[in-house]
Motif scaffolding. Sequence first.
Motif, PDB file in Angstrom:
ATOM      1  N   ALA A 139       0.827  -1.206   0.000  1.00  0.00           N
ATOM      2  CA  ALA A 139       0.000   0.000   0.000  1.00  0.00           C
ATOM      3  C   ALA A 139       0.861   1.256   0.000  1.00  0.00           C
ATOM      4  O   ALA A 139       0.556   2.227  -0.706  1.00  0.00           O
ATOM      5  CB  ALA A 139      -0.928  -0.006   1.218  1.00  0.00           C
ATOM      6  N   LEU A 140       1.954   1.260   0.763  1.00  0.00           N
ATOM      7  CA  LEU A 140       2.837   2.429   0.792  1.00  0.00           C
ATOM      8  C   LEU A 140       3.518   2.633  -0.560  1.00  0.00           C
ATOM      9  O   LEU A 140       3.645   3.768  -1.041  1.00  0.00           O
ATOM     10  CB  LEU A 140       3.881   2.265   1.895  1.00  0.00           C
ATOM     11  N   SER A 141       3.950   1.544  -1.168  1.00  0.00           N
ATOM     12  CA  SER A 141       4.579   1.653  -2.485  1.00  0.00           C
ATOM     13  C   SER A 141       3.579   2.159  -3.522  1.00  0.00           C
ATOM     14  O   SER A 141       3.904   3.013  -4.357  1.00  0.00           O
ATOM     15  CB  SER A 141       5.141   0.293  -2.911  1.00  0.00           C
ATOM     16  N   GLY A 142       2.362   1.630  -3.453  1.00  0.00           N
ATOM     17  CA  GLY A 142       1.333   2.077  -4.382  1.00  0.00           C
ATOM     18  C   GLY A 142       0.982   3.546  -4.192  1.00  0.00           C
ATOM     19  O   GLY A 142       0.793   4.282  -5.168  1.00  0.00           O
ATOM     20  N   ALA A 143       0.908   3.980  -2.936  1.00  0.00           N
ATOM     21  CA  ALA A 143       0.613   5.397  -2.669  1.00  0.00           C
ATOM     22  C   ALA A 143       1.711   6.298  -3.218  1.00  0.00           C
ATOM     23  O   ALA A 143       1.434   7.382  -3.748  1.00  0.00           O
ATOM     24  CB  ALA A 143       0.434   5.607  -1.173  1.00  0.00           C
ATOM     25  N   ALA A 144       2.969   5.862  -3.102  1.00  0.00           N
ATOM     26  CA  ALA A 144       4.077   6.658  -3.643  1.00  0.00           C
ATOM     27  C   ALA A 144       3.978   6.760  -5.161  1.00  0.00           C
ATOM     28  O   ALA A 144       4.228   7.832  -5.744  1.00  0.00           O
ATOM     29  CB  ALA A 144       5.410   6.039  -3.238  1.00  0.00           C
ATOM     30  N   LEU A 145       3.602   5.672  -5.818  1.00  0.00           N
ATOM     31  CA  LEU A 145       3.454   5.707  -7.274  1.00  0.00           C
ATOM     32  C   LEU A 145       2.310   6.639  -7.690  1.00  0.00           C
ATOM     33  O   LEU A 145       2.438   7.397  -8.650  1.00  0.00           O
ATOM     34  CB  LEU A 145       3.200   4.301  -7.810  1.00  0.00           C
ATOM     35  N   LEU A 146       1.207   6.582  -6.974  1.00  0.00           N
ATOM     36  CA  LEU A 146       0.096   7.470  -7.278  1.00  0.00           C
ATOM     37  C   LEU A 146       0.489   8.934  -7.094  1.00  0.00           C
ATOM     38  O   LEU A 146       0.193   9.794  -7.936  1.00  0.00           O
ATOM     39  CB  LEU A 146      -1.109   7.129  -6.389  1.00  0.00           C
ATOM     40  N   ALA A 147       1.159   9.225  -5.988  1.00  0.00           N
ATOM     41  CA  ALA A 147       1.582  10.600  -5.722  1.00  0.00           C
ATOM     42  C   ALA A 147       2.608  11.068  -6.750  1.00  0.00           C
ATOM     43  O   ALA A 147       2.577  12.229  -7.194  1.00  0.00           O
ATOM     44  CB  ALA A 147       2.160  10.703  -4.310  1.00  0.00           C
ATOM     45  N   GLY A 148       3.514  10.178  -7.140  1.00  0.00           N
ATOM     46  CA  GLY A 148       4.508  10.548  -8.146  1.00  0.00           C
ATOM     47  C   GLY A 148       3.871  10.878  -9.482  1.00  0.00           C
ATOM     48  O   GLY A 148       4.259  11.847 -10.149  1.00  0.00           O
ATOM     49  N   SER A 149       2.881  10.092  -9.890  1.00  0.00           N
ATOM     50  CA  SER A 149       2.190  10.362 -11.148  1.00  0.00           C
ATOM     51  C   SER A 149       1.441  11.691 -11.087  1.00  0.00           C
ATOM     52  O   SER A 149       1.460  12.478 -12.041  1.00  0.00           O
ATOM     53  CB  SER A 149       1.217   9.224 -11.458  1.00  0.00           C
ATOM     54  N   ALA A 150       0.782  11.947  -9.961  1.00  0.00           N
ATOM     55  CA  ALA A 150       0.063  13.216  -9.812  1.00  0.00           C
ATOM     56  C   ALA A 150       1.028  14.394  -9.875  1.00  0.00           C
ATOM     57  O   ALA A 150       0.749  15.414 -10.527  1.00  0.00           O
ATOM     58  CB  ALA A 150      -0.718  13.222  -8.500  1.00  0.00           C
ATOM     59  N   CYS A 151       2.178  14.283  -9.216  1.00  0.00           N
ATOM     60  CA  CYS A 151       3.166  15.365  -9.256  1.00  0.00           C
ATOM     61  C   CYS A 151       3.658  15.614 -10.676  1.00  0.00           C
ATOM     62  O   CYS A 151       3.864  16.771 -11.085  1.00  0.00           O
ATOM     63  CB  CYS A 151       4.340  15.043  -8.332  1.00  0.00           C
ATOM     64  N   THR A 152       3.861  14.556 -11.434  1.00  0.00           N
ATOM     65  CA  THR A 152       4.302  14.718 -12.822  1.00  0.00           C
ATOM     66  C   THR A 152       3.278  15.485 -13.643  1.00  0.00           C
ATOM     67  O   THR A 152       3.631  16.391 -14.424  1.00  0.00           O
ATOM     68  CB  THR A 152       4.551  13.347 -13.458  1.00  0.00           C
ATOM     69  N   ARG A 153       2.001  15.165 -13.475  1.00  0.00           N
ATOM     70  CA  ARG A 153       0.964  15.870 -14.236  1.00  0.00           C
ATOM     71  C   ARG A 153       0.889  17.340 -13.829  1.00  0.00           C
ATOM     72  O   ARG A 153       0.736  18.214 -14.686  1.00  0.00           O
ATOM     73  CB  ARG A 153      -0.392  15.200 -14.033  1.00  0.00           C
ATOM     74  N   PHE A 154       1.001  17.624 -12.533  1.00  0.00           N
ATOM     75  CA  PHE A 154       0.986  19.022 -12.095  1.00  0.00           C
ATOM     76  C   PHE A 154       2.243  19.747 -12.580  1.00  0.00           C
ATOM     77  O   PHE A 154       2.189  20.936 -12.923  1.00  0.00           O
ATOM     78  CB  PHE A 154       0.874  19.103 -10.578  1.00  0.00           C
ATOM     79  N   GLY A 155       3.389  19.052 -12.617  1.00  0.00           N
ATOM     80  CA  GLY A 155       4.603  19.662 -13.131  1.00  0.00           C
ATOM     81  C   GLY A 155       4.489  20.018 -14.598  1.00  0.00           C
ATOM     82  O   GLY A 155       4.917  21.099 -15.025  1.00  0.00           O
ATOM     83  N   ILE A 156       3.911  19.131 -15.388  1.00  0.00           N
ATOM     84  CA  ILE A 156       3.721  19.411 -16.815  1.00  0.00           C
ATOM     85  C   ILE A 156       2.793  20.600 -16.997  1.00  0.00           C
ATOM     86  O   ILE A 156       3.032  21.477 -17.846  1.00  0.00           O
ATOM     87  CB  ILE A 156       3.173  18.160 -17.519  1.00  0.00           C
TER      88      ILE A 156
END
Length: 368
Positions: free
Chosen positions: A313-330
């Motif tokens: 669950a922690l690994s999955g949450a990190a992946l979700l947060a990382g993807s969201a950060c990438t979209r906001f960065g773009i």
Amino acid sequence: MSGDGTSGSETGEGATGEGGPGVSKEGVHGERPGREAEIGKGLARRNGRRGRRRGERAMVPEAEFTSYYGLPILNPPTWKATDIAGYFFLGGLAGAGSVLAAGAQLTGRPAAARAMKISSLAAIGGSTALLIHDLGRPARFANMLRVMKPTSPMSMGSWLLGAYGPAAGAAAVLDATGLFPRLGAAATAGAAVLGPLVATYTAALAADTAVPSWHDVHRELPMVFAGSATSAAAGMGLVVSPAREAAPMRTAAVFGAVLELAAAKLIEHRAGLVAEPYKTGKAGRYMRAGEILTAAGTAGGVLLAGRGRTAAALSGAALLAGSACTRFGIFHAGVQSAEDPKYTVVPQRERLTAAANESGNGARNGSG
């Protein structure tokens, strides 16, 4: 006037001093050889153009671009970051999630398949709600379905959502209720076919604008979106799937992370100046956070997720947060590039110069 009634110009002793060059009624006198101007003897020509000889230093510095009163040349996007970046993120999560759901169903992982179908339905519902909120009225979304314009990413995207949403909804509802299994399987397959398009069409939508940091990376941006969507869906799979059925999610996490990070680095190296906003300001902070969280989530998913639900669950949450950060960065990179005129003008000048050089080389080769 002098005391004897003659002027300095008449005696050849003018304002330049005694013995210096001057002009009188009789003509020029006192001139120095080599000092007079010669027509046509300007700076030496090089390759048909005037230029400086080696070792000479320019007396006037190269001009630096400044826009009219320092105002942006383009109107920056008026979209709200939460609406549009969230729309990008949730749409990618839904589309890639449908692909993983179909794979889980085909490989005999029913619990993971059901969980991913439900998460995809929730994600596409949230993505559509954010889009409608940005448009202002639900009727505006319905109006986009009145015509189909193949050359418009927004028009095609609206029709794509109109087809994908019901398929994802039917797949989730029929799986949860157990009704009409054949129809449910067909809906699952249909959502999986449309899923990659849902995950990446928003990249075409952004690149179709005049925003430099989106438009000039139109080749790489869909790959970033595809990798980010896959990472997000894999993260959701690690969160909602039983540990015994999560092995494909870990594989998908590695694939998505490698594709996303490689495409992002390709943008930095190929796009030149317009890639600068991805590394500076708010966009740069989001992009760096996305890289760190995606790498950490992928490593955790591969090394620790198989040992227990908490690590998964922690690994999955990190992946979700990382993807969201990438979209906001773009999103923020595009806004930053539109606000600064240099990202519009300098690349245009470089392209014009390159085109002129190619034309000149072609003309010389043809004449040779």
